[in-house]
Design an enzyme around this catalytic site. Structure first.
Site, mmCIF file in Angstrom:
data_model
loop_
_atom_site.group_PDB
_atom_site.id
_atom_site.type_symbol
_atom_site.label_atom_id
_atom_site.label_comp_id
_atom_site.label_asym_id
_atom_site.label_seq_id
_atom_site.Cartn_x
_atom_site.Cartn_y
_atom_site.Cartn_z
ATOM 1 N N HIS A 95 -67.546 20.539 19.027
ATOM 2 C CA HIS A 95 -66.676 21.528 18.411
ATOM 3 C C HIS A 95 -67.050 21.732 16.942
ATOM 4 C CE1 HIS A 95 -62.598 22.650 16.650
ATOM 5 N NE2 HIS A 95 -62.808 23.599 17.548
ATOM 6 N N HIS A 129 -65.747 29.256 11.112
ATOM 7 C CA HIS A 129 -64.463 29.381 11.812
ATOM 8 C C HIS A 129 -63.547 30.390 11.142
ATOM 9 C CE1 HIS A 129 -60.224 28.370 12.561
ATOM 10 N NE2 HIS A 129 -60.630 28.152 13.794
#
Ligand code: G3P
Ligand code: CA
Length: 352
Positions: free
Chosen positions: A33, A75
């Site tokens: 991740h 992100h």
């Protein structure tokens, strides 16, 4: 069929019943991740490389578009949390949106550690030690280089962070230019927007590409009690999602159960969970095992080494087909041995 053969078959079936959890994914995957983001600054080439070294199956770049239309791995919609943009640039349009900066400007930034990550990882020297914001192309290049170095294919799992046709097109053209688009590719494309996934599904099909698409959201049920996914746009039954997606990515903070996962599997949907962020190895192992036992197919993990350990342990507890065959042959062998020994035993009256 001889009694001994029947006994061997029964023994194999009993062993299956004893050792197989109620539900288990055939081959769970570990998705790093934002890279090995629990250890190194997220979405850096160093974090992705460390994740591969730790055995992750896939690396996950979240994607944003720069003002000049370049895809970068990040992100947030802004540069402030993870980079030193605020020390190098004045605000634009009142802030530091990625979409207000060119790629050349973003390339001058340094990515800083956030959360539990540090600027370096003990004993690991990255191929590219500069903590810069990588482009999507650079992430793909790294996946290919690391695949060659590791002797296995490193998968990529890009996320369209904006529900924006320009982003869809940029992702598709980058994937195409890099030879992705076959059904066997180690690739998932993900989004929180059902519109984006539907659109990528349609566009990729018209381009002759076969992509595996994952819709992100929360596990819930619809009015009829059937498994569904909760998104900002509403609640969608999984049976509808299955018409355009290949999997769902679920928040661990939602109602994921073995029954829910079984319903998804029955519709042909993979189930991946996010985000596994437990740094303590014992607590992490227990959390991973809980979801693997439910049948989860993929783990988005910030500490990919711990996820790899958990998946390996799970695979060990759930023998694969080849192992089952070995066991069955073994049980059969025992049966044959008994069959041969029986007359000997009878003849062995001599032993009495
Ligand atoms: O993409 C799965 C997971 O990463 C979603 O959360 O916010 O970390 O992108 P986020
Ligand atoms: Ca993501």
């Amino acid at each position: 069929m001889k009694l001994q053969q029947i006994a061997a078959g029964v023994a194999a079936l009993v062993a299956t019943a004893l050792f197989t959890p109620a539900a288990n994914a055939a081959d769970p995957i570990v998705i790093a991740h934002r890279g090995a983001s629990g250890y190194l600054p997220e979405h850096t080439l160093a974090a992705y490389e460390l994740a591969v070294r730790m055995g992750a199956d896939y690396i996950e770049p979240d994607l944003q578009l720069t003002s000049d239309g370049q895809l970068v791995a990040m992100h947030d919609t802004t540069l402030t949390r993870t980079t030193n943009a605020a020390t190098l640039f004045a605000p634009r349009n009142g802030g530091y949106r990625v979409s207000d900066f060119t790629l050349a400007e973003i390339k001058t930034l340094t990515v800083k550690p956030v959360g539990s990550s540090k600027p370096s990882y003990p004993g690991f020297t990255p191929t590219n030690p500069e903590l810069r914001v990588p482009t999507f192309q650079e992430v793909i290049d790294l996946a290919k280089q690391q695949s060659a170095a590791a002797g296995r294919t490193v998968g990529i799992y890009p996320e369209a962070k904006q529900a924006d046709p320009a982003m869809e097109d940029a992702i598709l053209s980058t994937l195409r230019a890099n030879g992705y688009g076959g059904s066997g590719d180690k690739l998932f494309v993900q989004s929180f927007s059902d519109q984006t996934i539907r659109s990528i599904d349609a566009k990729s099909e018209s381009l002759g590409m076969d992509l595996s698409l994952v819709l992100l959201g929360g596990a819930t049920t619809d009015a009829s009690g059937a498994a569904a996914i909760q998104m900002t746009g509403g609640v969608f039954a999984l049976k509808d999602i299955a018409s355009f997606a290949d999997g769902i990515g679920l928040s661990l903070s939602t109602a994921i159960t073995a029954d829910y996962i079984a319903q998804a599997h029955a519709l042909g949907l993979k189930v991946h969970g996010w985000t596994f962020n437990q740094a303590d190895p014992t607590l992490a192992a227990a959390q991973f095992e809980r979801y693997l036992d439910m049948g989860m197919d993929g783990l988005f993990a910030n500490f990919p080494d711990l996820a790899v350990e958990a998946v390996d342990a799970h695979r060990g507890a759930v023998p694969e087909t080849a192992t089952w065959m070995t066991m069955i042959v073994g049980f059969g062998g025992v049966g044959l041995l008994l069959r041969r020994r029986k007359p000997a035993a009878r003849a062995g009256i001599a032993h009495a």
